[in-house]
Enzyme design. Structure first.
Site, PDB file in Angstrom:
ATOM      1  N   ASP A  17       0.842  -1.193   0.000  1.00  0.00           N
ATOM      2  CA  ASP A  17       0.000   0.000   0.000  1.00  0.00           C
ATOM      3  C   ASP A  17       0.880   1.248   0.000  1.00  0.00           C
ATOM      4  O   ASP A  17       1.629   1.472   0.951  1.00  0.00           O
ATOM      5  CB  ASP A  17      -0.869  -0.039   1.260  1.00  0.00           C
ATOM      6  CG  ASP A  17      -2.045   0.898   1.165  1.00  0.00           C
ATOM      7  OD1 ASP A  17      -1.840   2.055   0.745  1.00  0.00           O
ATOM      8  OD2 ASP A  17      -3.163   0.482   1.505  1.00  0.00           O
ATOM      9  N   ASP A  18       0.836   2.033  -1.073  1.00  0.00           N
ATOM     10  CA  ASP A  18       1.623   3.278  -1.166  1.00  0.00           C
ATOM     11  C   ASP A  18       3.129   3.039  -1.299  1.00  0.00           C
ATOM     12  O   ASP A  18       3.920   3.922  -0.963  1.00  0.00           O
ATOM     13  CB  ASP A  18       1.442   4.180   0.073  1.00  0.00           C
ATOM     14  CG  ASP A  18       0.074   4.827   0.164  1.00  0.00           C
ATOM     15  OD1 ASP A  18      -0.764   4.600  -0.729  1.00  0.00           O
ATOM     16  OD2 ASP A  18      -0.151   5.579   1.136  1.00  0.00           O
ATOM     17  N   CYS A  53      -5.542   4.705  -3.290  1.00  0.00           N
ATOM     18  CA  CYS A  53      -5.777   3.295  -2.951  1.00  0.00           C
ATOM     19  C   CYS A  53      -7.022   2.691  -3.566  1.00  0.00           C
ATOM     20  O   CYS A  53      -6.961   1.768  -4.366  1.00  0.00           O
ATOM     21  CB  CYS A  53      -5.861   3.122  -1.434  1.00  0.00           C
ATOM     22  SG  CYS A  53      -4.468   3.813  -0.538  1.00  0.00           S
ATOM     23  N   ASP A 306      -0.529  -0.561  -4.762  1.00  0.00           N
ATOM     24  CA  ASP A 306      -1.686   0.085  -5.409  1.00  0.00           C
ATOM     25  C   ASP A 306      -1.322   1.413  -6.063  1.00  0.00           C
ATOM     26  O   ASP A 306      -1.817   1.766  -7.123  1.00  0.00           O
ATOM     27  CB  ASP A 306      -2.862   0.243  -4.417  1.00  0.00           C
ATOM     28  CG  ASP A 306      -2.452   0.859  -3.096  1.00  0.00           C
ATOM     29  OD1 ASP A 306      -1.289   1.272  -2.928  1.00  0.00           O
ATOM     30  OD2 ASP A 306      -3.320   0.920  -2.196  1.00  0.00           O
ATOM     31  N   ASN A 307      -0.427   2.183  -5.419  1.00  0.00           N
ATOM     32  CA  ASN A 307       0.031   3.452  -5.997  1.00  0.00           C
ATOM     33  C   ASN A 307       1.363   3.791  -5.360  1.00  0.00           C
ATOM     34  O   ASN A 307       1.787   3.140  -4.397  1.00  0.00           O
ATOM     35  CB  ASN A 307      -0.995   4.581  -5.756  1.00  0.00           C
ATOM     36  CG  ASN A 307      -1.442   4.673  -4.315  1.00  0.00           C
ATOM     37  OD1 ASN A 307      -2.515   4.213  -3.953  1.00  0.00           O
ATOM     38  ND2 ASN A 307      -0.592   5.256  -3.462  1.00  0.00           N
TER      39      ASN A 307
END
Ligand SMILES: *[C@@H]1O[C@H](CO)[C@@H](O)[C@H](O)[C@H]1NC(C)=O
Ligand SMILES: *[C@@H]1O[C@H](CO)[C@@H](O)[C@H](O)[C@H]1NC(C)=O
Ligand SMILES: *[C@@H]1O[C@H](CO)[C@@H](O)[C@H](O)[C@H]1NC(C)=O
Ligand SMILES: *[C@@H]1O[C@H](CO)[C@@H](O)[C@H](O)[C@H]1NC(C)=O
Ligand SMILES: *[C@@H]1O[C@H](CO)[C@@H](O)[C@H](O)[C@H]1NC(C)=O
Ligand SMILES: *[C@@H]1O[C@H](CO)[C@@H](O)[C@H](O)[C@H]1NC(C)=O
Length: 571
Positions: A17-18, A53, A306-307
Site C-alpha cells: 500500500d503506497d 488506494c 496500489d500506488n
C-alpha cells in the site's frame, strides 16, 4: 484436448500500500530481491493509472480505468466499498471470473477503503472461496487491527502487529490452497508502508463518511525493526524541496520546507522502510511454504503496490494522488513458469493490464471490456513487445491530494475547500520520446521531457499557459515545437480520458481510423499539423470546474476529433 486442472498454475498477488518505485524502497527488501527480482522479471516502467488506494484497487480488480468504474475516491459518494457495490462490481469482478474458471480464490488483508464495521454484510464481498479482511475504521492502525474471516463476526487483534497477523493468515491460505486439489488465486494485501491512521471513533458518521476525523502519522514498524536504517534519508533528487517552486496550480504555491519539516519527513521515510521489513519477511515465509508444499515451480508470484508516494519532491508533504513519477510509477515484479529470471524490462505496463495478465496466466481469453492488455511474460513475448507495445499510460485523478504527515495541511487543496487536484494526464514512453503531459482542472498544463528532465522540474509550457504564441513555436524535443507535441498529446488525452476497452489500448487508432498512425512519432508527421492544430484550438482537454468526482458536465469536450484522410476531420 483437456488440460489437467492440477497443472494449471496458481497465482499469488502481493499488493502493498503506497509503496514507491522511485525512492528506493525495493533495495531495502533483501527477500524481495532474492526471491522475486533475482528469480523473476522486474517491470521498471509499471504505472498505476490513478494514484489513490481505492480507485486503483478497483482498477486492479476489474481491469478498467477509473473513469469507467467511476470509483474515484476512498469514501462515498465518489468512492469506497459502497461505491464499488453501487456500480455493480461486487457481482462482476476478478474473483468471480476466476471461480467461474475453476479456481479457488483467497484474499487476506486490506480490501477496499470504507469496507467497514458499518457495512461488512452490506453486502458481503462476493467471489472469495475464503477471505480474511481488515476492516475500517481500523484498517490503517498497525497495532489496533480488526479482521473479518469469511462470514464470521469481526475480531480484534488489538496490540498485535498488523503485518505479522497478516503473514500467518497468508501462510495458512497458501497451505489451504495447495491442499484443496484445485489451482488457486491468493491476494495478500498488507497495509505497509501506508501512514498509520488513528480514527477518532466519535467522528464516525454513517450518513457522512467523508467527515471522519483521524490523526495521521508515520507508518509503524514492528518492534524488532524500529531501530533500522538510522542513516537513511529521502533521496536528494533535483526535485527534492527545490529552491524554486515547480509544477503548476496548487503545487506551484507550496512553500519551501524548513529543516524541521525535512527532518520529520526523513524519519517518515525511514519508518516506511522499517514497516516494509515485516512485509519482506512475509515474502520469504510465503516462498518457504511454496517450496515445502512443492508448488513453487507452478506458481506465479506477482508483487506490486496500489500506488506510489511522494515525500518532499516538488515541496510536497507526504502523500500521493499527483501525476508525478513518484506517485504513479510502482514496483511490479513477476516470478513464475517461463518468466525470465533476473531480467529488467522497460516495456510500458499499467495496473489495468494486471487483470488481463492474470487471465493470460490461466490461459483464459481476455474479456472484451478490459481497458488494459496482458503483460508479456516470456522472453520471446517481452522481446517482441519492445517493438510493438503501446507507448502511453493514462493517468487521472479527481479531488484533492491529502497530506499524511503532520505538517503543511494548510496548503493542500483539501484545506482550501477546493478540489484543486483534479487532472487528466499521460505518460508516453516510446523509443524517441519520454514525456509527461497533464491538464489540471484550472486548465493549466504541464509538459516534461523526461529524457532530459526526469525530475519534472522544467515545464515546457511556461506558466502552464498555452496562450503565449511566442514560446508555442519554440523547438523543444527532437526538433518539434511545443505546439506540435502538445497538439498531438492533447488529442491523445482527449481519447484516453473517456476511452473504453480496445480504444484505451490503441488510442491512436481512434484518431486515425485508417490505421497509419500508431505512435507519437508517426502522428508528428507534418501532414497532420493542420488537423492537430485545429483540434487543439477547438476541442482541447479542458475543465469548467474543479469537482470532487467525475462530473462530466465540468470536464469540457468529451469526444475527440477524428482525422479523416482527404476530407479533413469530423467533430
Ligand atoms: C551513520 O552515520 C554515522 C555518522 O556519519 C556513522 O558514524 C555511522 O557509522 C553510520 N551508521 C551506519 C549504520 O551506516
Ligand atoms: C517549520 O515549518 C513548520 C511548518 O510550516 C512550522 O510549523 C515550524 O514552526 C517551522 N519551524 C521553524 C524552526 O521555522
Ligand atoms: C495566460 O494567458 C492569458 C492570455 O495572455 C492571460 O490572461 C493569463 O493571465 C495567463 N495565465 C497565466 C497563469 O499566466
Ligand atoms: C507558430 O506556428 C503556427 C503554425 O505553424 C503559425 O500559424 C504561427 O503564425 C506561428 N506563430 C509565431 C509567433 O511564429
Ligand atoms: C534537428 O535538426 C538539426 C538541424 O537541422 C539536425 O542536425 C538534427 O539531426 C535534427 N535532430 C533530430 C532529432 O531530428
Ligand atoms: C460518477 O458518480 C457520481 C456519484 O455517484 C455521479 O454524480 C456521476 O455522474 C458519475 N459519473 C459518471 C460519468 O457516471
Amino acid at each position: 484436448m483437456y488440460i489437467l486442472r492440477s497443472l494449471l498454475p496458481n497465482i499469488i498477488f502481493i499488493l502493498t500500500d503506497d509503496q514507491d518505485a522511485q525512492m528506493d524502497s525495493l533495495s531495502y527488501m533483501p527477500y524481495v530481491q532474492q526471491h522475486l527480482v533475482e528469480q523473476g522479471t522486474h517491470y521498471q516502467r509499471h504505472y498505476c493509472t490513478v494514484a489513490l488506494c481505492c480507485p486503483s484497487r478497483v482498477s486492479l480488480l476489474t481491469g478498467k480505468a477509473a473513469h469507467n468504474t467511476n470509483v474515484t475516491d476512498v469514501f462515498p459518494p465518489y468512492g469506497g466499498y459502497p461505491k464499488f457495490v453501487k456500480e455493480g462490481y461486487n457481482k462482476e469482478y476478478l474473483p468471480i471470473w476466476l471461480q467461474d474458471a475453476g479456481y479457488n480464490t483467497y484474499y487476506t488483508g486490506k480490501f477496499l477503503n470504507y469496507h467497514h464495521l458499518l457495512n461488512y454484510f452490506a453486502p458481503f464481498p462476493a467471489g472469495w472461496t475464503s477471505s480474511d479482511f481488515l476492516l475500517d475504521p481500523f484498517t490503517y492502525n498497525y497495532l489496533e487491527n480488526v479482521w473479518q474471516r469469511d462470514r464470521h463476526l469481526p475480531v480484534s487483534a488489538s496490540g498485535q502487529y498488523s503485518t505479522d497477523v497478516l503473514a500467518e493468515k497468508a501462510y495458512a491460505y497458501v497451505e489451504e490452497g495447495a491442499k484443496a486439489g484445485r489451482p488457486f488465486f491468493l491476494t495478500v494485501a498488507p497495509i505497509a508502508p501506508h501512514a498509520n491512521l488513528i480514527v477518532d471513533l466519535t467522528s464516525v458518521d454513517p450518513t457522512d463518511p467523508g467527515s471522519v476525523n483521524f490523526e495521521s502519522g508515520n507508518p509503524v514498524p514492528a518492534e524488532r525493526h524500529k531501530d533500522l536504517f538510522q542513516n537513511a534519508t529521502i533521496p536528494r533528487t533535483l526535485n527534492f524541496n527545490p529552491d524554486k517552486p515547480s509544477g503548476v496550480s496548487w503545487i506551484s504555491r507550496l512553500p519551501k520546507q524548513n529543516d524541521t519539516v525535512v527532518a520529520y519527513n526523513d524519519e517518515f521515510y525511514r519508518d516506511r522502510l522499517r514497516s516494509l521489513q515485516a512485509v519482506d519477511e512475509m515474502v520469504d515465509g510465503i516462498f518457504q511454504r511454496l517450496e515445502e508444499l512443492g508448488i513453487l515451480e507452478n506458481t506465479y508470484v506477482v508483487y506490486s503496490s496500489d500506488n506510489g508516494f511522494h515525500i518532499g519532491q516538488h515541496r510536497l508533504q507526504p502523500g500521493k494522488q499527483c501525476g508525478f513519477e513518484e506517485d504513479i510509477n510502482v514496483p511490479l515484479i513477476i516470478r513464475g513458469p517461463n518468466v525470465p529470471k533476473g531480467q529488467v524490462t522497460d516495456i510500458v505496463t499499467t495496473h489495468t493490464d494486471l487483470a488481463p495478465t492474470f487471465f493470460s496466466m490461466l490461459g483464459l481469453e481476455p474479456r472484451s471490456d478490459f481497458d488494459g492488455v496482458r503483460i508479456p511474460l516470456t522472453q520471446k513475448d517481452i522481446e517482441e513487445a519492445q517493438c510493438t507495445r503501446h507507448e502511453h499510460i493514462n493517468v487521472e485523478n479527481w479531488g484533492t491530494s491529502s497530506v499524511e504527515g503532520i505538517y503543511g495541511k494548510e496548503y493542500n487543496g483539501e484545506s482550501n475547500g477546493q478540489a484543486e487536484n483534479t487532472y487528466k494526464a499521460m505518460r508516453l514512453v516510446g523509443r524517441e520520446y519520454n514525456l509527461y503531459y497533464s491538464v489540471y482542472c484550472n486548465n493549466q498544463r504541464e509538459l516534461y521531457d523526461m529524457n532530459v528532465d526526469p525530475y519534472q522540474m522544467h515545464n515546457l509550457i511556461k506558466g502552464g499557459n498555452m496562450t503565449f504564441p511566442s514560446f508555442r513555436n519554440t523547438t523543444v524535443i527532437n526538433n518539434h515545437t511545443v505546439i506540435n507535441i502538445v497538439s498531438r498529446l492533447d488529442a491523445l488525452l482527449m481519447v484516453l480520458k473517456t476511452c473504453k476497452a480496445k480504444d484505451c489500448i490503441q488510442p491512436w487508432s481512434v484518431l486515425h481510423p485508417g490505421g497509419d498512425v500508431n505512435t507519437l512519432e508517426e502522428a508528428l508527421n507534418h501532414r497532420y499539423d493542420h488537423f492537430y492544430y485545429e483540434s487543439f484550438e477547438n476541442n482541447k482537454v479542458s475543465f469548467s470546474e474543479c469537482e470532487y468526482g467525475q462530473i462530466l458536465s465540468s470536464e469540457g469536450p468529451l469526444d475527440p476529433w477524428i482525422y479523416n484522410d482527404g476530407i479533413g476531420w469530423s467533430p
